[in-house]
Design an enzyme around this catalytic site. Structure first.
Site, PDB file in Angstrom:
ATOM      1  N   LYS A  51       0.653  -1.180   0.058  1.00  0.00           N
ATOM      2  CA  LYS A  51       0.129   0.045  -0.046  1.00  0.00           C
ATOM      3  C   LYS A  51       0.887   1.125   0.231  1.00  0.00           C
ATOM      4  O   LYS A  51       0.467   2.187  -0.695  1.00  0.00           O
ATOM      5  CB  LYS A  51      -0.996  -0.049   1.249  1.00  0.00           C
ATOM      6  CG  LYS A  51      -2.030  -1.131   0.922  1.00  0.00           C
ATOM      7  CD  LYS A  51      -2.796  -1.350   2.313  1.00  0.00           C
ATOM      8  CE  LYS A  51      -3.902  -2.212   2.169  1.00  0.00           C
ATOM      9  NZ  LYS A  51      -4.717  -2.793   3.582  1.00  0.00           N
ATOM     10  N   GLN A  95      -4.302  -1.295   9.745  1.00  0.00           N
ATOM     11  CA  GLN A  95      -4.348  -2.425   9.006  1.00  0.00           C
ATOM     12  C   GLN A  95      -5.296  -3.454  10.074  1.00  0.00           C
ATOM     13  O   GLN A  95      -4.590  -3.426  11.329  1.00  0.00           O
ATOM     14  CB  GLN A  95      -3.087  -2.882   8.692  1.00  0.00           C
ATOM     15  CG  GLN A  95      -3.101  -4.144   8.128  1.00  0.00           C
ATOM     16  CD  GLN A  95      -3.503  -4.060   6.664  1.00  0.00           C
ATOM     17  OE1 GLN A  95      -3.638  -2.909   5.964  1.00  0.00           O
ATOM     18  NE2 GLN A  95      -3.853  -5.255   6.177  1.00  0.00           N
ATOM     19  N   ASP A 118     -10.934   3.183   4.191  1.00  0.00           N
ATOM     20  CA  ASP A 118     -11.421   1.690   4.344  1.00  0.00           C
ATOM     21  C   ASP A 118     -13.095   1.609   4.185  1.00  0.00           C
ATOM     22  O   ASP A 118     -13.434   0.574   3.861  1.00  0.00           O
ATOM     23  CB  ASP A 118     -10.966   0.931   5.671  1.00  0.00           C
ATOM     24  CG  ASP A 118      -9.611   0.215   5.236  1.00  0.00           C
ATOM     25  OD1 ASP A 118      -9.436  -0.148   4.339  1.00  0.00           O
ATOM     26  OD2 ASP A 118      -8.825   0.313   6.441  1.00  0.00           O
TER      27      ASP A 118
HETATM   28  N1  GUN Z   1      -7.060  -6.523   6.432  1.00  0.00           N
HETATM   29  C1  GUN Z   1      -7.336  -7.164   5.296  1.00  0.00           C
HETATM   30  N2  GUN Z   1      -7.849  -6.569   4.274  1.00  0.00           N
HETATM   31  C2  GUN Z   1      -7.970  -5.076   5.101  1.00  0.00           C
HETATM   32  C3  GUN Z   1      -8.479  -4.081   4.468  1.00  0.00           C
HETATM   33  O1  GUN Z   1      -9.069  -3.942   3.322  1.00  0.00           O
HETATM   34  N3  GUN Z   1      -8.269  -3.014   5.247  1.00  0.00           N
HETATM   35  C4  GUN Z   1      -7.500  -3.169   6.319  1.00  0.00           C
HETATM   36  N4  GUN Z   1      -7.487  -1.782   7.132  1.00  0.00           N
HETATM   37  N5  GUN Z   1      -7.144  -4.278   6.687  1.00  0.00           N
HETATM   38  C5  GUN Z   1      -7.418  -5.235   6.187  1.00  0.00           C
END
Ligand code: GUN
Length: 299
Positions: A51, A95, A118
């Site tokens: 990311k 995350q 998100d």
């Molecule tokens: N863990 C797995 N997928 C995601 C996501 O799309 N966003 C976040 N913040 N954590 C995750």
């Protein structure tokens, strides 16, 4: 027919980058994303690294906050509040999963809704349900819909979409997005009776359950489009690990009209949608028309 998620994501990223160029050049705003990782989960470390790298490639400034696994809830919440109040941060991503001693729901509720790239905050989830124009939409479901459109064209109206899985992160928001696209939507899950027969009715089958290769050709109507959201690690230290989806790819290809691979399907779209959400958030926070960021540019 294999749906190339990497190529779709690359096209979306070109549009996002163009929007970033306008924002920085014309409006003197550099979109910025704060990424918070608590602990040392190896998969989460890989996701966060990707990311942050891709944000940089799109011209988005990213600020990484790595906290030790024993970080207290109070420390994490204080960091989130600091980021909420920081005017040069437009998006905040914590995350998941968080260590067991931290209440995920409380952390998500603390993120300022307008920075919640998100789309997990209750205001964004509710906004999506109500069709609010400024709601930030969860990235993986958004990417899934874009991939379906890539294959089937801009209109999905009247198609029967079956979503297997009912998580807050994927299944539920995906079902709502598909309803907005005028699909007939069925949500199937672990308690669904005769789940294979239900899935065989799907024109578009989305699978997001986190069970390696659960779905095979017997679940698929001939010619259907299959979008596989799963990322599961199988194998062993001796044999070597490999990533597989929730769909048995080889079996499914004998029936499906089109299918996303794992890796290289939904995964790249999730990150592309995250970057897009960051730019949308930056626009919204500065009163700039969201038209700057194209709706879909997948084809
Ligand atoms: N863990 C797995 N997928 C995601 C996501 O799309 N966003 C976040 N913040 N954590 C995750």
């Amino acid at each position: 027919m294999i749906i190339d998620g990497k190529a779709c994501a690359a096209r979306l990223n070109v549009a996002t980058r163009a929007a970033v160029t306008t924002l920085t050049g014309l409006h003197r705003i550099q979109p910025a994303l704060a990424v918070v990782l608590v602990g040392e989960d190896p998969a989460s470390q890989v996701y966060v690294r990707n990311k942050v790298r891709q944000a940089g490639e799109a011209g988005i400034r990213s600020v990484e906050h790595r906290l030790p696994p024993d970080t207290s809830s109070d420390v994490l919440l204080a960091l989130v509040r600091t980021l909420n109040d920081d005017p040069v941060v437009h998006g905040i991503l914590v995350q998941l999963p968080l260590p067991a001693h931290i209440d995920e729901a409380q952390v998500i509720a603390t993120i300022a809704a307008e920075k919640d790239v998100d789309g997990f905050h209750a205001l964004n989830a509710g906004g999506l349900l109500n069709g609010a124009p400024h709601a930030l939409v969860p990235c993986t479901p958004q990417g899934c819909v874009m991939l379906a459109k890539q294959q089937l064209g801009e209109s999905l109206a009247g198609l029967h979409a079956v979503v297997v899985g009912r998580s807050n992160i994927v299944g539920k928001p995906l079902a709502v997005l598909l309803l907005q696209e005028n699909c007939t939507v069925t949500i199937a899950h672990s308690r669904t009776r005769d789940i294979e027969a239900i899935c065989r009715q799907a024109d578009i089958l989305f699978v997001a359950v986190g069970r390696a290769e659960l779905v095979n050709e017997n679940w698929i109507k001939p010619g259907a489009t299959v979008i596989d959201v799963g990322i599961n690690r199988t194998g062993s230290e001796q044999q070597g690990f490999r990533l597989v989806g929730d769909v048995d790819f080889k079996s499914a290809t004998s029936r499906a009209g089109a299918i996303t691979p794992v890796p290289g399907g939904v995964g790249p779209m999730t990150i592309a949608c995250l970057l897009r959400n960051t730019v949308l958030a930056a626009c919204h926070q500065n009163g700039i028309d969201r038209q700057l960021v194209p709706e879909t540019v997948v084809r």
